[in-house]
Design a protein around this motif. Sequence first.
Motif, mmCIF file in Angstrom:
data_model
loop_
_atom_site.group_PDB
_atom_site.id
_atom_site.type_symbol
_atom_site.label_atom_id
_atom_site.label_comp_id
_atom_site.label_asym_id
_atom_site.label_seq_id
_atom_site.Cartn_x
_atom_site.Cartn_y
_atom_site.Cartn_z
ATOM 1 N N VAL A 114 0.852 -1.203 0.000
ATOM 2 C CA VAL A 114 0.000 0.000 0.000
ATOM 3 C C VAL A 114 0.887 1.252 0.000
ATOM 4 N N ARG A 115 1.964 1.199 0.741
ATOM 5 C CA ARG A 115 2.921 2.313 0.778
ATOM 6 C C ARG A 115 3.521 2.592 -0.596
ATOM 7 N N SER A 116 3.761 1.533 -1.351
ATOM 8 C CA SER A 116 4.370 1.749 -2.670
ATOM 9 C C SER A 116 3.396 2.515 -3.578
ATOM 10 N N MET A 117 2.100 2.398 -3.308
ATOM 11 C CA MET A 117 1.108 3.115 -4.133
ATOM 12 C C MET A 117 0.874 4.543 -3.633
ATOM 13 N N TYR A 118 0.955 4.735 -2.321
ATOM 14 C CA TYR A 118 0.653 6.051 -1.720
ATOM 15 C C TYR A 118 1.789 6.457 -0.782
ATOM 16 N N PRO A 119 2.960 6.797 -1.356
ATOM 17 C CA PRO A 119 4.144 7.008 -0.521
ATOM 18 C C PRO A 119 4.013 8.150 0.478
ATOM 19 N N LYS A 120 3.110 9.120 0.198
ATOM 20 C CA LYS A 120 3.024 10.265 1.129
ATOM 21 C C LYS A 120 1.932 10.107 2.179
ATOM 22 N N ALA A 121 1.224 8.977 2.144
ATOM 23 C CA ALA A 121 0.180 8.763 3.163
ATOM 24 C C ALA A 121 0.829 8.491 4.516
ATOM 25 N N HIS A 122 0.032 8.607 5.569
ATOM 26 C CA HIS A 122 0.504 8.275 6.917
ATOM 27 C C HIS A 122 -0.087 6.918 7.285
ATOM 28 N N PHE A 123 0.774 5.988 7.680
ATOM 29 C CA PHE A 123 0.344 4.611 7.956
ATOM 30 C C PHE A 123 0.285 4.372 9.464
ATOM 31 N N ALA A 124 -0.889 3.936 9.923
ATOM 32 C CA ALA A 124 -1.078 3.744 11.361
ATOM 33 C C ALA A 124 -1.776 2.421 11.632
ATOM 34 N N THR A 125 -1.295 1.726 12.657
ATOM 35 C CA THR A 125 -1.943 0.482 13.079
ATOM 36 C C THR A 125 -2.150 0.532 14.590
ATOM 37 N N VAL A 126 -3.089 -0.276 15.040
ATOM 38 C CA VAL A 126 -3.337 -0.324 16.488
ATOM 39 C C VAL A 126 -2.230 -1.138 17.159
ATOM 40 N N TYR A 127 -1.889 -2.289 16.556
ATOM 41 C CA TYR A 127 -0.864 -3.167 17.131
ATOM 42 C C TYR A 127 0.276 -3.338 16.132
ATOM 43 N N ALA A 128 1.456 -3.661 16.646
ATOM 44 C CA ALA A 128 2.612 -3.831 15.760
ATOM 45 C C ALA A 128 3.548 -4.896 16.314
ATOM 46 N N LYS A 129 4.125 -5.671 15.395
ATOM 47 C CA LYS A 129 5.183 -6.618 15.761
ATOM 48 C C LYS A 129 6.500 -6.054 15.217
ATOM 49 N N PRO A 130 7.629 -6.406 15.841
ATOM 50 C CA PRO A 130 8.903 -5.741 15.519
ATOM 51 C C PRO A 130 9.312 -5.783 14.049
ATOM 52 N N VAL A 131 9.096 -6.903 13.379
ATOM 53 C CA VAL A 131 9.531 -6.991 11.970
ATOM 54 C C VAL A 131 8.806 -5.956 11.104
ATOM 55 N N GLY A 132 7.583 -5.626 11.476
ATOM 56 C CA GLY A 132 6.797 -4.679 10.679
ATOM 57 C C GLY A 132 7.037 -3.215 10.996
#
Length: 166
Positions: A114-132
């Motif tokens: 998704v980032r490769s399509m919208y590089p200037k967007a802000h990406f947010a998640t509720v939970y995260a694992k270290p590799v990500g």
Amino acid sequence: MSERLPHEKGFHVSWDQLHRDSRALAWRLDGKGPNNGEWRAVVGITRGGMAPAMIVARELDIRVVDTVAVKSYDHQSQSEAQVLKHPDRELMGDGEGVLIIDDLVDSGKTLEIVRSMYPKAHFATVYAKPVGHPMVDTFITEVSQDTWIFFPWDMALQYVEPYRGK
Ligand SMILES: O=P(O)(O)OC[C@H]1O[C@H](OP(=O)(O)OP(=O)(O)O)[C@H](O)[C@@H]1O
Ligand code: HPA
Ligand SMILES: [Mg+2]
């Protein structure tokens, strides 16, 4: 899913906890948009991102909400990430001012595409694992890589034996 297992630990998230954590995410993002602190739109990554995206949009009073559908896992292989549905092209542009929300980042493959399509967007998640981590801009709670997160939509109330069983 087999390559993600075994997970030694389980992190079970109730609706109430998800609501609290998604609200905390919204509050952290408040006022951080590129245009006088404002965000133009919220985009949820289906399906898991839809509930957090709705809660963030509600907290931040954002009425423009869209979705992006990504299929990153095909049972065995993680490499065939495909976008099954795009958000509105005019709305998105390069993503500037758009908040893209998912429930969690694990390997980061979903956010990467998704980032490769919208590089200037802000990406947010509720939970995260270290590799990500490198793929996400803002998150609330970190769990270890060997933890499987169970979301409320995948669980049901059920009887458990008393600690001091028969
Ligand atoms: O960082 P990654 O390793 O890519 O994993 C994270 C993604 O995996 C899960 O979605 P899933 O593809 O299981 O679909 P769903 O949201 O429809 O449940 C989760 O909701 C994230 O979108
Ligand atoms: O830990 C997880 N829980 C639920 N879905 C997921 N998709 C990737 N990792 C996870
Ligand atoms: Mg998902």
